[in-house]
Design a protein around this motif. Structure first.
Motif, mmCIF file in Angstrom:
data_model
loop_
_atom_site.group_PDB
_atom_site.id
_atom_site.type_symbol
_atom_site.label_atom_id
_atom_site.label_comp_id
_atom_site.label_asym_id
_atom_site.label_seq_id
_atom_site.Cartn_x
_atom_site.Cartn_y
_atom_site.Cartn_z
ATOM 1 N N ILE A 50 82.539 34.385 97.209
ATOM 2 C CA ILE A 50 83.374 33.602 96.305
ATOM 3 C C ILE A 50 84.170 32.552 97.080
ATOM 4 O O ILE A 50 84.406 31.451 96.589
ATOM 5 C CB ILE A 50 84.299 34.530 95.498
ATOM 6 N N GLY A 51 84.542 32.871 98.306
ATOM 7 C CA GLY A 51 85.330 31.948 99.107
ATOM 8 C C GLY A 51 84.526 30.898 99.858
ATOM 9 O O GLY A 51 85.101 30.061 100.547
ATOM 10 N N CYS A 52 83.204 30.915 99.743
ATOM 11 C CA CYS A 52 82.372 29.957 100.476
ATOM 12 C C CYS A 52 82.561 28.544 99.942
ATOM 13 O O CYS A 52 82.519 28.321 98.739
ATOM 14 C CB CYS A 52 80.900 30.346 100.391
ATOM 15 N N GLN A 53 82.748 27.602 100.857
ATOM 16 C CA GLN A 53 82.956 26.207 100.504
ATOM 17 C C GLN A 53 81.775 25.308 100.872
ATOM 18 O O GLN A 53 81.685 24.192 100.387
ATOM 19 C CB GLN A 53 84.202 25.678 101.221
ATOM 20 N N SER A 54 80.900 25.784 101.761
ATOM 21 C CA SER A 54 79.792 24.950 102.239
ATOM 22 C C SER A 54 78.574 25.817 102.519
ATOM 23 O O SER A 54 78.678 27.044 102.620
ATOM 24 C CB SER A 54 80.213 24.214 103.516
ATOM 25 N N PRO A 55 77.404 25.191 102.677
ATOM 26 C CA PRO A 55 76.209 25.959 103.033
ATOM 27 C C PRO A 55 76.351 26.676 104.376
ATOM 28 O O PRO A 55 75.769 27.732 104.581
ATOM 29 C CB PRO A 55 75.112 24.896 103.107
ATOM 30 N N LYS A 56 77.137 26.101 105.274
ATOM 31 C CA LYS A 56 77.339 26.746 106.574
ATOM 32 C C LYS A 56 78.056 28.085 106.415
ATOM 33 O O LYS A 56 77.746 29.053 107.107
ATOM 34 C CB LYS A 56 78.139 25.820 107.483
ATOM 35 N N ASP A 57 78.999 28.143 105.472
ATOM 36 C CA ASP A 57 79.676 29.423 105.196
ATOM 37 C C ASP A 57 78.669 30.466 104.716
ATOM 38 O O ASP A 57 78.728 31.629 105.128
ATOM 39 C CB ASP A 57 80.757 29.238 104.133
ATOM 40 N N LEU A 58 77.763 30.050 103.849
ATOM 41 C CA LEU A 58 76.732 30.967 103.361
ATOM 42 C C LEU A 58 75.809 31.392 104.494
ATOM 43 O O LEU A 58 75.371 32.535 104.551
ATOM 44 C CB LEU A 58 75.921 30.302 102.246
ATOM 45 N N TRP A 59 75.506 30.456 105.381
ATOM 46 C CA TRP A 59 74.610 30.743 106.502
ATOM 47 C C TRP A 59 75.125 31.915 107.330
ATOM 48 O O TRP A 59 74.368 32.787 107.725
ATOM 49 C CB TRP A 59 74.473 29.499 107.368
ATOM 50 N N PHE A 60 76.433 31.934 107.563
ATOM 51 C CA PHE A 60 76.987 32.973 108.422
ATOM 52 C C PHE A 60 77.124 34.321 107.718
ATOM 53 O O PHE A 60 77.405 35.324 108.372
ATOM 54 C CB PHE A 60 78.315 32.514 109.019
ATOM 55 N N LEU A 61 76.900 34.375 106.421
ATOM 56 C CA LEU A 61 76.893 35.656 105.704
ATOM 57 C C LEU A 61 75.504 36.286 105.649
ATOM 58 O O LEU A 61 75.349 37.412 105.193
ATOM 59 C CB LEU A 61 77.430 35.464 104.282
ATOM 60 N N ARG A 62 74.496 35.561 106.100
ATOM 61 C CA ARG A 62 73.118 36.061 106.056
ATOM 62 C C ARG A 62 72.946 37.368 106.835
ATOM 63 O O ARG A 62 72.241 38.265 106.401
ATOM 64 C CB ARG A 62 72.153 35.031 106.618
ATOM 65 N N GLY A 63 73.562 37.458 107.996
ATOM 66 C CA GLY A 63 73.434 38.658 108.817
ATOM 67 C C GLY A 63 73.994 39.889 108.126
ATOM 68 O O GLY A 63 73.393 40.955 108.158
ATOM 69 N N LYS A 64 75.139 39.721 107.496
ATOM 70 C CA LYS A 64 75.743 40.842 106.764
ATOM 71 C C LYS A 64 74.874 41.235 105.566
ATOM 72 O O LYS A 64 74.705 42.416 105.273
ATOM 73 C CB LYS A 64 77.143 40.479 106.312
ATOM 74 N N LEU A 65 74.326 40.235 104.896
ATOM 75 C CA LEU A 65 73.440 40.512 103.769
ATOM 76 C C LEU A 65 72.182 41.246 104.240
ATOM 77 O O LEU A 65 71.752 42.216 103.623
ATOM 78 C CB LEU A 65 73.062 39.211 103.052
#
Length: 113
Positions: A50-65
């Motif tokens: 919910i707090g992601c502001q850019s694609p880069k923020d999403l990129w760094f959540l890939r590992g946790k996912l």
């Protein structure tokens, strides 16, 4: 002879479900990738999404996912789901006017742990 015509070599990506141009659609794709998992980590990951502001923020959540999916399914399922997200992220940054492809880390799309 027909296969040498110029328009046969120029094929657009056939990802009919890849063409997303809003960041909210990417967040929804992350949510869909973990929709069948019931875990407290999923709740924390949802809050981070919910707090992601850019694609880069999403990129760094890939590992946790990836870790969450592989914990509840198997690594093969996790690889498939994250690979689909990678396609969508790449398509998004390459085709969105407000984002540049260099926003995402370059090189192989290795999972960040």
């Amino acid at each position: 002879m027909f296969f040498k015509l110029p328009w046969f070599g120029q094929k657009k990506p056939s990802y009919h479900d890849t063409e997303v141009l809003e960041l909210d659609f990417l967040v929804d794709e992350f949510e869909d990738a973990m929709a069948d998992i019931k875990d407290p980590v999923r709740t924390r990951l949802h809050a981070a999404l919910i707090g992601c502001q850019s694609p880069k923020d999403l990129w760094f959540l890939r590992g946790k996912l990836f870790n969450l999916i592989s914990k509840h399914h198997c690594e093969g399922v996790a690889h498939n789901r994250v690979a689909r997200l990678d396609q969508k992220l790449r398509f998004f940054v390459e085709h969105h006017p407000d984002h540049a492809p260099d926003e995402l880390p370059s090189g192989p799309m290795a999972l960040l742990q």
